[in-house]
Motif scaffolding. Sequence first.
Motif, short mmCIF file in Angstrom:
data_model
loop_
_atom_site.label_atom_id
_atom_site.label_comp_id
_atom_site.label_asym_id
_atom_site.label_seq_id
_atom_site.Cartn_x
_atom_site.Cartn_y
_atom_site.Cartn_z
N VAL A 1 0.83 -1.20 0.00
CA VAL A 1 0.00 0.00 0.00
C VAL A 1 0.86 1.25 0.00
O VAL A 1 1.77 1.41 0.79
N ARG A 2 0.56 2.14 -0.90
CA ARG A 2 1.15 3.48 -0.93
C ARG A 2 0.03 4.46 -1.20
O ARG A 2 -0.92 4.15 -1.93
N ILE A 3 0.12 5.67 -0.62
CA ILE A 3 -0.88 6.70 -0.93
C ILE A 3 -0.55 7.24 -2.31
O ILE A 3 0.27 8.13 -2.48
N ALA A 4 -1.18 6.65 -3.30
CA ALA A 4 -0.93 7.03 -4.69
C ALA A 4 -2.21 6.85 -5.48
O ALA A 4 -3.07 6.05 -5.13
N LEU A 5 -2.33 7.63 -6.55
CA LEU A 5 -3.52 7.56 -7.39
C LEU A 5 -3.31 6.49 -8.46
O LEU A 5 -2.30 6.51 -9.17
N PRO A 6 -4.24 5.56 -8.59
CA PRO A 6 -4.12 4.56 -9.66
C PRO A 6 -4.21 5.23 -11.02
O PRO A 6 -4.88 6.25 -11.19
N LYS A 7 -3.54 4.68 -12.00
CA LYS A 7 -3.59 5.22 -13.36
C LYS A 7 -4.97 4.96 -13.95
O LYS A 7 -5.50 3.86 -13.88
N ALA A 8 -5.54 6.01 -14.52
CA ALA A 8 -6.89 5.91 -15.09
C ALA A 8 -6.84 5.34 -16.50
O ALA A 8 -5.89 5.59 -17.26
N ASP A 9 -7.86 4.59 -16.86
CA ASP A 9 -8.03 4.09 -18.22
C ASP A 9 -8.79 5.16 -19.00
O ASP A 9 -10.02 5.16 -19.07
N GLN A 10 -8.04 6.09 -19.59
CA GLN A 10 -8.66 7.23 -20.25
C GLN A 10 -9.48 6.82 -21.46
O GLN A 10 -10.54 7.40 -21.75
N SER A 11 -9.04 5.80 -22.17
CA SER A 11 -9.77 5.37 -23.38
C SER A 11 -11.16 4.87 -23.03
O SER A 11 -12.13 5.11 -23.77
N LEU A 12 -11.31 4.19 -21.88
CA LEU A 12 -12.61 3.70 -21.45
C LEU A 12 -13.56 4.87 -21.21
O LEU A 12 -14.73 4.83 -21.61
N VAL A 13 -13.06 5.93 -20.57
CA VAL A 13 -13.88 7.11 -20.28
C VAL A 13 -14.25 7.83 -21.58
O VAL A 13 -15.41 8.24 -21.78
N GLU A 14 -13.29 7.98 -22.47
CA GLU A 14 -13.54 8.68 -23.73
C GLU A 14 -14.56 7.94 -24.60
O GLU A 14 -15.43 8.55 -25.22
N GLU A 15 -14.45 6.61 -24.65
CA GLU A 15 -15.40 5.83 -25.45
C GLU A 15 -16.81 5.96 -24.90
O GLU A 15 -17.79 6.09 -25.66
N PHE A 16 -16.96 5.93 -23.59
CA PHE A 16 -18.28 6.09 -22.99
C PHE A 16 -18.83 7.49 -23.28
O PHE A 16 -20.00 7.65 -23.62
N ALA A 17 -17.97 8.51 -23.13
CA ALA A 17 -18.41 9.89 -23.39
C ALA A 17 -18.83 10.06 -24.84
O ALA A 17 -19.81 10.77 -25.13
N ALA A 18 -18.14 9.41 -25.76
CA ALA A 18 -18.50 9.52 -27.18
C ALA A 18 -19.86 8.88 -27.45
O ALA A 18 -20.66 9.41 -28.23
N ARG A 19 -20.15 7.75 -26.79
CA ARG A 19 -21.43 7.07 -27.00
C ARG A 19 -22.60 7.83 -26.37
O ARG A 19 -23.74 7.66 -26.78
N HIS A 20 -22.31 8.66 -25.36
CA HIS A 20 -23.37 9.37 -24.64
C HIS A 20 -23.16 10.89 -24.71
O HIS A 20 -23.49 11.61 -23.78
N ALA A 21 -22.62 11.34 -25.84
CA ALA A 21 -22.29 12.76 -25.98
C ALA A 21 -23.52 13.65 -25.83
O ALA A 21 -23.47 14.72 -25.22
N GLU A 22 -24.64 13.21 -26.37
CA GLU A 22 -25.85 14.03 -26.32
C GLU A 22 -26.33 14.21 -24.87
O GLU A 22 -26.70 15.33 -24.47
#
Length: 603
Positions: A222-243
Amino acid sequence: MFDQGSRMTLSARRIGAMCARRGVVVSGAVFIMALVSVGLVWWLDPALHGAFDTALLWRNALPVFLLILLIYGLGGRALLALLLGAGFTWLVFEVNAIKEFNLNEPLMPGDLVLWHQVLHNMGFFAHYAGHRLALLLLALGFAVMLWGAWRLERRWRRPGRASRMALAVLSLVAIITLYRGNGFWYEAYAGETSIRFQLWSPIDNVQHVGFMAGLVRMSQRVRIALPKADQSLVEEFAARHAEDLQARTKRQPPAELPDIVVVQSEAFFDPGVLKGVDFDQFVPNFGRLAATGITGSLTTPTYGGGTIRTEFETLTGYPMEAFPTIVYPYYGLAGAWMPSVPRRLEALGYSTTLFHPFRSSFWNRRQVMPELGFQHSYYRGSFAGAARAGKYVSDHALFDFVLAHLDDARHDPQYAMVITMENHGPWDSDAGALANVLDGHPLPQGLSAAGTQELTYYLSHLVNGDAALGDFAKRLLARPRWTVLLFYGDHLPALPHAFADLGFDDDGAEVEEHTRYLLVSNRPLTPRTMNLSSYELPGLLFDTAGLPEDGYLALSSVARQAWEQDHYRHGPEYGQVEFNGARLEVSCRRKLDAAGRCGEGKP
């Protein structure tokens, strides 16, 4: 000349013999320390009382041995080192037992950030220890023993300065590298042939492999650190629900902004989840209000304590599960700018105020709350003359204070975050005169003496708090100004005997049970039931008030909406979108844009 040479030879022999004796004494002392370390952990740790497992035994004893060896190297007194090391080890095990009993989790590396909280709030934490006079006498007796060891231990038994320095340096380096998992230490505690430890279930694992070995294993991982985000997963979801995202971002706020009051009720839950208890039996006012608004079960990220975990989720919308290495978010996570609920409301013209009748230093709120967007704060000093119910300021008095503030407020819309204290644990105390409120509310059958004491104390405050909620909601919603009230429990109380005596309707464990929430308004609201997690409450609040959402908050609301429509096939995917969206926004310290990327504007 001959006589002088003989005397020199004799002196050299005496010095050599003395060094040899010291070496034997030091070796013997170190050997005894090793034996004491093994015996100590075996005696204190129930996890080691089963089948004799030498691998678990030495892995649990090693940290204790290194601590005693360090003290020996620093002071050179073997008996004193044994007493200090054994006393500190016993204290750590006792604190761990108290935490396991009340929170159902062991001491973890993240608890180290609370050392100054414990020192500055000894009176508060002492309530959980019980028998404080006996503990004080025990501490005095131990201090006398240490003084006696310091005075009586013979100086000739102390190793030389060089030997002591070598022991101190060796043990200190070993301790640091052990807990960091450097070199062969990691293989010893985490290799293919070593103990099996699953980081996601600390309580189960320390009960299986031992507390000390588990603590080392958690420290290595355990370390106080931020896990690396899967940016592509977020971008793909945002693209599908842009409206949908654009609609939330561009939503125009209503002409009349409502006052928003959020009540985080300490340890509130409906005992109706227990066998032999009906829903709303002890919280009739909550049940009556819930029937007029939006309500449901609430999944929170903590049990028995750790209030700030739920609090952080409801103030930011970020799920704690997205940051698995961070135990206490007000230390190492929320110490800088975040696009929180108060900040978003402040940008719309709201006055943001926090009410909490306890110390401002507790849980680091004094430093963190301004960062989260609170313009005004009222802590214990503002409630000096307020009525108490037991140890803490009553919910009745707290709600009266909040109503007076709202009545005196200017015409700006108000956002009030109210954090209660009345029903704070420990719950194994005498309810005193407050137990009279249980007249007409009989306890369920099948309780032991300990379970009866726990449930009597807890339910007395629960019934009292429910009456305060009913009175507060009646007066709050009678105001002519549009007002929205969100009320929820932060976690279940730790009632181990009562829960074991009665059991839950679903036969689940107490850490798996849920609290409840309600959202009501003095404007038309369609009653409905929605089971949520606490990090989803901000989205519900903004949707109900018709306020614009942006960044992660908009992404989370759209993910929740998508989950409601299609959670059978893609439910886990939507959860990962929320987790990774939270990691992305926190790591870049910018609101996410409509495309699911870090925004360009500075906070």
